[in-house]
Design a protein around this motif. Structure first.
Motif, PDB file in Angstrom:
ATOM      1  N   PRO A 112      37.995 -37.147 -61.983  1.00  0.00           N
ATOM      2  CA  PRO A 112      38.120 -35.980 -62.752  1.00  0.00           C
ATOM      3  C   PRO A 112      36.842 -34.938 -62.663  1.00  0.00           C
ATOM      4  O   PRO A 112      35.832 -35.192 -63.026  1.00  0.00           O
ATOM      5  CB  PRO A 112      38.352 -36.440 -64.307  1.00  0.00           C
ATOM      6  N   VAL A 113      37.292 -33.761 -62.049  1.00  0.00           N
ATOM      7  CA  VAL A 113      36.059 -32.700 -61.877  1.00  0.00           C
ATOM      8  C   VAL A 113      36.566 -31.560 -62.263  1.00  0.00           C
ATOM      9  O   VAL A 113      37.988 -31.115 -62.492  1.00  0.00           O
ATOM     10  CB  VAL A 113      35.851 -32.442 -60.204  1.00  0.00           C
ATOM     11  N   GLU A 114      35.587 -30.427 -62.917  1.00  0.00           N
ATOM     12  CA  GLU A 114      36.003 -29.239 -63.642  1.00  0.00           C
ATOM     13  C   GLU A 114      35.105 -28.256 -62.832  1.00  0.00           C
ATOM     14  O   GLU A 114      33.887 -28.429 -62.720  1.00  0.00           O
ATOM     15  CB  GLU A 114      35.608 -29.326 -64.959  1.00  0.00           C
ATOM     16  N   ALA A 115      35.735 -27.215 -62.220  1.00  0.00           N
ATOM     17  CA  ALA A 115      34.962 -26.083 -61.539  1.00  0.00           C
ATOM     18  C   ALA A 115      34.424 -25.082 -62.567  1.00  0.00           C
ATOM     19  O   ALA A 115      34.988 -24.900 -63.584  1.00  0.00           O
ATOM     20  CB  ALA A 115      35.790 -25.402 -60.621  1.00  0.00           C
ATOM     21  N   VAL A 116      33.000 -24.977 -62.464  1.00  0.00           N
ATOM     22  CA  VAL A 116      32.305 -23.860 -63.284  1.00  0.00           C
ATOM     23  C   VAL A 116      31.845 -22.767 -62.266  1.00  0.00           C
ATOM     24  O   VAL A 116      31.315 -23.225 -61.235  1.00  0.00           O
ATOM     25  CB  VAL A 116      31.207 -24.443 -64.036  1.00  0.00           C
ATOM     26  N   ALA A 117      31.867 -21.591 -62.703  1.00  0.00           N
ATOM     27  CA  ALA A 117      31.343 -20.475 -61.990  1.00  0.00           C
ATOM     28  C   ALA A 117      29.827 -20.835 -61.937  1.00  0.00           C
ATOM     29  O   ALA A 117      29.083 -21.208 -62.855  1.00  0.00           O
ATOM     30  CB  ALA A 117      31.712 -19.069 -62.557  1.00  0.00           C
ATOM     31  N   PHE A 118      29.119 -20.307 -60.881  1.00  0.00           N
ATOM     32  CA  PHE A 118      27.807 -20.378 -60.481  1.00  0.00           C
ATOM     33  C   PHE A 118      26.997 -19.637 -61.675  1.00  0.00           C
ATOM     34  O   PHE A 118      25.786 -20.294 -62.079  1.00  0.00           O
ATOM     35  CB  PHE A 118      27.223 -19.939 -59.331  1.00  0.00           C
TER      36      PHE A 118
END
Ligand SMILES: [Zn+2]
Ligand SMILES: [Zn+2]
Length: 351
Positions: A322-328
């Motif tokens: 499970p991965v969650e993308a987060v803004a830089f």
């Protein structure tokens, strides 16, 4: 370009703007599109590792001084290459995963292929600027790994959490069908370890975690048995319900997890420490001999292992982490969430 750097240990990372890097020699530059956020980054931010007994391993003593641009799970588009970089022009514009555990490249250990064990490390995001940035300089294109067909946010995580778990599991020599393998911790690396162990053919896997949500996640990801190692009778229940422990991989690396795992091993069993949580353990010598157990550390993995792992992923044998993308620009938020222990799977900076 913008990078996010630690300018002082124990402080949040701050944006730092500079000119775009110009590659020289064999260097290549990638435009970072994904970068995983790892527990190691928390230690880097703190500026030390906890050695236990009130002792600390200072990062300054390891040769790490701010400013540090962290980020070692780097995926990016090749945008520039130095005049001596042995990579053809048609590769420019393609996306690659970057192998970050770079050594000096000239010592016997590096020449044998174990750059991750080099005495003069030059790891990306630790000893040299990493992927918490718009662009990242890689010293040679041999560190670029083709991950075509793998979802990019997920692909980034293989450079550390996946590789660390894979390399540790490769060091085991037990019967995959019958022997009981215990995994301590079901955070990002531990969960990777569980999925990899299943893909590598291990059939009898018990997972320990103190967090019930992480135990549930381990169960739904194929663990044969899950348990809370803090429960007073957990060791005897484990033995009764799952069998004697042939090997334990400790993805936490704390005194409590090490003590539990080492005490649980059957005669001839193996304990592999992977996590860097910190602390120290005390061992009585005679039982070490009489039980004939093996205690071993495992630090990330080498480039060949990363390529093996990516080949395994491409075969479709691995359930995605499970991965969650987060803004830089939310990097401090991501670091805080990881510190609070509330992340399921992996947080990955993405643009
Ligand atoms: Zn890492
Ligand atoms: Zn070396």
């Amino acid at each position: 370009m913008r990078a996010y750097a630690i300018t002082c240990f124990c402080e949040p990372v701050v944006p730092v703007d500079s000119a775009d890097p110009q590659p020289t020699g064999t260097e290549v530059v990638v435009e970072v599109t994904r970068c995983g956020v790892c527990h190691t980054d928390l230690h880097l931010q703190d500026g030390y590792y906890d050695l236990g007994g009130g002792k600390r391993l200072s990062l300054v003593d390891r040769g790490i001084k701010p400013p540090v641009v962290m980020g070692h799970e780097v995926l990016g588009r090749l945008v520039a290459k130095g005049p001596d970089a042995p990579i053809s022009d048609d590769q420019v514009g393609k996306t690659f995963l970057v192998y970050p555990w770079i050594g000096c490249g000239t010592c016997e250990t590096c020449l044998r292929g174990d750059e991750n064990l080099c005495a003069k490390p030059s790891s990306l995001g630790v000893f040299r600027p990493g992927g918490y940035a718009d662009k990242c300089v890689v010293p040679h294109p041999k560190y670029l790994v083709d991950v075509t067909g793998i979802e990019p946010t997920l692909a980034a995580t293989y450079a550390c959490s996946g590789l660390t778990a894979y390399s540790a599991l490769r060091k085991l020599d037990i019967n995959k069908e019958r022997d009981l393998l215990v995994l301590m911790g079901a955070g990002g690396v531990g969960l990777s370890g569980l999925q990899l162990a299943i893909a590598m053919g291990y059939r009898n896997i018990a997972v320990a975690d103190i967090d019930p949500a992480k135990r549930d996640l381990a169960q739904s990801n194929g663990a044969t048995y899950v348990f809370d190692p803090r429960e007073p009778d957990s060791a005897s229940k484990l033995l009764a319900q799952a069998g004697s422990v042939a090997a334990a991989v400790d993805f936490v690396g704390a005194k409590a997890t090490a003590d539990f795992a080492i005490a649980s091993l059957r005669k001839g069993g193996t304990y592999i420490a992977v996590g860097l949580f910190g602390g120290e353990i005390t061992l009585s010598m005679p039982p070490l001999v009489q039980r004939a157990i093996t205690l071993r550390g495992s630090y990330v993995g080498n480039l060949a292992e990363l390529k093996e792992l990516i080949a395994l992923v491409k075969l479709g044998k691995l359930k995605p982490l499970p991965v969650e993308a987060v803004a830089f620009d939310r990097v401090n938020d991501a670091l805080q969430r990881l510190r609070a222990g509330k992340v399921q799977g992996r947080l990955v900076l993405a643009r």
